[in-house]
Design an enzyme around this catalytic site. Structure first.
Site, PDB file in Angstrom:
ATOM      1  N   CYS A 339       0.820  -1.203   0.000  1.00  0.00           N
ATOM      2  CA  CYS A 339       0.000   0.000   0.000  1.00  0.00           C
ATOM      3  C   CYS A 339       0.856   1.255   0.000  1.00  0.00           C
ATOM      4  CB  CYS A 339      -0.980  -0.034   1.148  1.00  0.00           C
ATOM      5  SG  CYS A 339      -2.204  -1.300   0.855  1.00  0.00           S
ATOM      6  N   TYR A 367      21.696  -8.502  -3.654  1.00  0.00           N
ATOM      7  CA  TYR A 367      20.990  -7.362  -3.059  1.00  0.00           C
ATOM      8  C   TYR A 367      19.485  -7.418  -3.301  1.00  0.00           C
ATOM      9  CZ  TYR A 367      25.817  -5.937  -2.928  1.00  0.00           C
ATOM     10  OH  TYR A 367      27.158  -5.922  -2.717  1.00  0.00           O
TER      11      TYR A 367
HETATM   12  C1  LIG Z   1      29.453  -3.989  -0.857  1.00  0.00           C
HETATM   13  C2  LIG Z   1      30.898  -4.217  -0.794  1.00  0.00           C
HETATM   14  C3  LIG Z   1      31.529  -5.031  -1.754  1.00  0.00           C
HETATM   15  C4  LIG Z   1      30.796  -5.669  -2.907  1.00  0.00           C
HETATM   16  O1  LIG Z   1      30.391  -4.784  -3.894  1.00  0.00           O
HETATM   17  P1  LIG Z   1      29.695  -5.341  -5.239  1.00  0.00           P
HETATM   18  O2  LIG Z   1      29.333  -4.148  -5.996  1.00  0.00           O
HETATM   19  O3  LIG Z   1      28.514  -6.159  -4.831  1.00  0.00           O
HETATM   20  O4  LIG Z   1      30.668  -6.205  -5.930  1.00  0.00           O
HETATM   21  C5  LIG Z   1      32.885  -5.249  -1.604  1.00  0.00           C
HETATM   22  N1  LIG Z   1      33.584  -4.703  -0.580  1.00  0.00           N
HETATM   23  C6  LIG Z   1      33.001  -3.920   0.356  1.00  0.00           C
HETATM   24  C7  LIG Z   1      33.826  -3.378   1.470  1.00  0.00           C
HETATM   25  C8  LIG Z   1      31.649  -3.648   0.281  1.00  0.00           C
HETATM   26  O5  LIG Z   1      31.077  -2.870   1.197  1.00  0.00           O
END
Ligand SMILES: *Cc1c(COP(=O)(O)O)cnc(C)c1O
Length: 412
Positions: A339, A367
């Protein structure tokens, strides 16, 4: 194997339909083989580098079965919270194979990570000093630098720019050096991560120069960590990060640096999205079709409580009607049942939809489930993994008990 025309599915459409029937919808499906292929692609692209460490960024999807799969393949883990560290330990990773790169956490959490024995990246001068004062002699650490390079496909995931809260600014290097010398900290690693979705190979190379510049000033390094940011295509027209091109160019720089440094270090990457994104499919059922004056809405049995990337990041996800893959293509706006406005896709070309059809969202591996919630008191979806051609339920659909589990009912 029958594949949809618009987008390269690694799983058979009939299989996806069968799984929707067997496990119900909404449902996340992951293809383990695709994850491994992506991992192999990275290994291949950087094969010119002597000591390569690939650490899967577990925040992309923390299902312990996925972590165990990576553990089995000898892939390391990258974590951002103490809970991710714990899940990693439970999945069987040796502590030294786990990198912990948090942001904005307390000293208590850093101390817990030390007790687990994982590799810690400190990204804040105050914590660096506190850690140095307490533990300098018995626990080497890594430092997360902010090279002030702008990457990231979206402001929420761009973490390297000048005002970013991530990392210690490269311009504060003299201060870092002073703390390290005064507290006799042993620095074993230098790290940078400029954000997700970096398109330009040049960005990595500039970052490398900055990191090497800093690295030469530390004598005890074991590794250099380039974080991630490898992009994959979400839209059939998207260009992914060209790691085939990046590999040799970076390799040249790295080898030159090793000569200068006098030692071969381990070169670490922390990909999340690149390994997981395309391995995932999100299946939903169309509850109703609503024709308005200007649009045709396909209303599905899900919402941003299950799949928030389109609303949160304005992300484009390909949507196909797997119940009628060869039907006449029409324009649909695919919306959820929450909603609040929750549009998955605005005016997408999808083959003709009937009520009850199953729609499939692509790029649902990274994600997606991990950002789901119980908003509107809906259950979070089940997860299935295809491993060696078999389907395994790796997370049950929730029930009403899950919604009430932590509620403490008081007498009114
Ligand atoms: C989120 C993150 C990643 C991964 O990033 P991607 O874009 O999913 O490959 C790697 N290292 C750190 C420290 C992160 O916070």
């Amino acid at each position: 194997m029958k594949k949809l025309e618009n987008f390269s599915y690694t799983l058979d459409v009939e299989l996806l339909r069968t799984l929707a029937e067997k496990y119900g919808t909404p449902l996340y499906v992951y293809d383990a083989e695709k994850m491994m292929n992506q991992y192999e692609k990275i290994k291949q692209a950087f094969s010119c580098i002597d000591k390569l460490g690939i650490h899967y960024a577990s925040k992309a999807n923390t299902n312990i079965n996925i972590l165990k799969l990576f553990k089995k393949k000898g892939i390391g883990l990258d974590t951002v919270s103490i809970q991710e560290v714990e899940i990693g330990i439970m999945a069987g990773f040796p502590p030294k194979q786990i990198i912990y790169t948090p942001n904005g956490v307390s000293m208590e959490e850093i101390i817990k990570a030390k007790e687990f024995g994982v590799r810690i990246h400190i990204d804040n001068l105050s914590l660096l000093e506190q850690f140095g004062q307490e533990f300098s002699l018995d626990y080497p650490i890594g430092i997360r630098l902010n090279p002030h390079i702008v990457g990231g496909g979206n402001e929420k995931i761009s973490v390297g720019h000048i005002d970013s809260k991530f990392g210690i600014s490269y311009y504060q290097f003299p201060h870092i050096k002073r703390i390290v010398e005064n507290t006799k900290l042993k620095v074993e690693g230098l790290h940078m991560h400029t954000g997700s979705d970096i398109l330009d190979v040049e960005i990595f190379l500039r970052g490398a120069d900055i990191l090497f510049d800093a690295a030469i000033k530390f004598k005890d390094l074991e590794y250099i960590d380039f974080g991630s940011g490898f992009k994959v295509s979400y839209n059939p027209g998207d260009v992914p990060t060209d790691i085939q091109k990046l590999g040799p160019l970076l390799g040249k720089k790295v080898n030159k640096f090793y000569k200068e440094y006098g030692k071969t270090l381990c070169l670490v990457f922390e990909p999340g999205k690149f390994i997981l994104s395309e391995s995932g499919y999100f299946l939903v059922k169309v509850n109703t079709i609503k024709q308005t004056i200007s649009s045709v809405f396909a209303c599905v049995n899900s919402g941003f409580n299950h799949f928030i990337r389109p609303m949160f990041y304005n992300a484009y996800h390909n949507i196909e009607n797997i119940s009628n893959p060869s039907g006449r293509v029409r324009l649909y706006t695919v919306v959820g049942y929450i909603c609040e406005a929750d549009t998955f896709g605005l005016n997408h070309q999808i083959s003709e939809i009937h009520e009850g059809d199953i729609l499939c969202f692509s790029n649902a591996g990274a994600y997606c489930f991990c950002m789901s919630s119980n908003y509107n008191s809906r259950y979070r979806p089940a997860e299935v993994m295809i491993y060696k051609k078999q389907d395994y339920l790796i997370r049950q659909r929730e029930t009403i008990q899950d919604l009430l589990r932590n509620i403490v009912e008081i007498t009114l």
